[in-house]
Motif scaffolding. Structure first.
Motif, mmCIF file in Angstrom:
data_model
loop_
_atom_site.group_PDB
_atom_site.id
_atom_site.type_symbol
_atom_site.label_atom_id
_atom_site.label_comp_id
_atom_site.label_asym_id
_atom_site.label_seq_id
_atom_site.Cartn_x
_atom_site.Cartn_y
_atom_site.Cartn_z
ATOM 1 N N CYS A 28 -2.697 -0.376 -6.363
ATOM 2 C CA CYS A 28 -1.902 -1.574 -6.054
ATOM 3 C C CYS A 28 -2.072 -1.960 -4.585
ATOM 4 O O CYS A 28 -2.294 -3.131 -4.265
ATOM 5 C CB CYS A 28 -0.430 -1.337 -6.367
ATOM 6 S SG CYS A 28 -0.074 -1.241 -8.135
ATOM 7 N N GLY A 118 4.277 -0.186 -10.121
ATOM 8 C CA GLY A 118 3.141 -0.987 -9.666
ATOM 9 C C GLY A 118 3.601 -2.296 -9.062
ATOM 10 O O GLY A 118 3.172 -2.690 -7.972
ATOM 11 N N VAL A 122 3.192 -3.617 -5.182
ATOM 12 C CA VAL A 122 2.525 -4.885 -4.839
ATOM 13 C C VAL A 122 3.477 -5.769 -4.040
ATOM 14 O O VAL A 122 3.116 -6.333 -3.004
ATOM 15 C CB VAL A 122 2.040 -5.609 -6.118
ATOM 16 C CG1 VAL A 122 1.626 -7.048 -5.828
ATOM 17 C CG2 VAL A 122 0.889 -4.827 -6.754
ATOM 18 N N MET A 151 -1.120 -7.987 -10.368
ATOM 19 C CA MET A 151 -0.722 -7.188 -11.527
ATOM 20 C C MET A 151 -1.652 -7.453 -12.718
ATOM 21 O O MET A 151 -2.014 -6.532 -13.443
ATOM 22 C CB MET A 151 0.739 -7.481 -11.901
ATOM 23 C CG MET A 151 1.742 -7.047 -10.851
ATOM 24 S SD MET A 151 1.660 -5.298 -10.417
ATOM 25 C CE MET A 151 2.362 -4.582 -11.898
#
Length: 169
Positions: A28, A118, A122, A151
């Motif tokens: 990420c 994740g 991010v 993503m």
């Protein structure tokens, strides 16, 4: 791509860290830097904590007396960062993720813990690079678009639109 060092520390015992989660967090961080064309070596610190620990940090640094899902502590300002003199890497800052909150939110939104962590990684990386959504408006929409783009690139697309209905905020 330049060398990116993601230092990950687990300071909580409430949630077992699934196999592969650390690698996902690293992916990420790298994906955001690639998208933003960050052409320098970089260093990011990620810490997994529990709700009690993040509550204390949120109170201490943001004056908010509640646990939250993630906190970002950017080290740079206007694209200027401290340098780790032993590696030459730009120190982007710290990401603190509440694993308890991540589990709660993954259940609430009906997706995996991996997708939630994740997303939080991010989201925080964008904060470390100077993005902000606190004032809402176009900046918030722009940040959501970038989050979903990364993503999707990582194979973890969202299950809903990034634009929130007014009554959901």
């Amino acid at each position: 791509m330049e060398k990116v060092r993601v230092i990950i520390e687990n300071k909580q015992k409430e949630v077992k860290i699934p196999t592969g989660l650390r690698m996902l967090v690293r992916r990420c961080c790298n994906a955001v830097l690639r998208m933003e064309k960050f052409g320098s070596p970089a260093e990011i610190s990620v810490t997994f904590v529990n709700n009690e620990q993040i509550h204390e940090l949120n109170k201490q640094y943001r004056g908010k007396d509640v646990p939250t899902d993630v906190l970002s502590f950017p080290m740079g300002e206007d694209g200027v960062y401290d340098i780790n003199h032993s590696t030459g890497a730009k120190i982007l800052g710290d990401i603190v993720i509440s694993m308890e909150k991540a589990v709660e939110q993954a259940e609430r939104y009906g997706h995996s813990l991996e997708r939630e962590v994740g997303y939080l990684s991010v989201h925080s990386m964008l904060h470390l690079l100077g993005y902000d959504h606190e004032n809402g408006g176009i900046q918030r929409v722009h940040m959501r678009e970038k989050e979903e783009l990364v993503m999707t690139q990582l194979g973890l697309p969202g299950t809903s639109s990034y634009v929130l209905d007014e009554d959901e905020e």
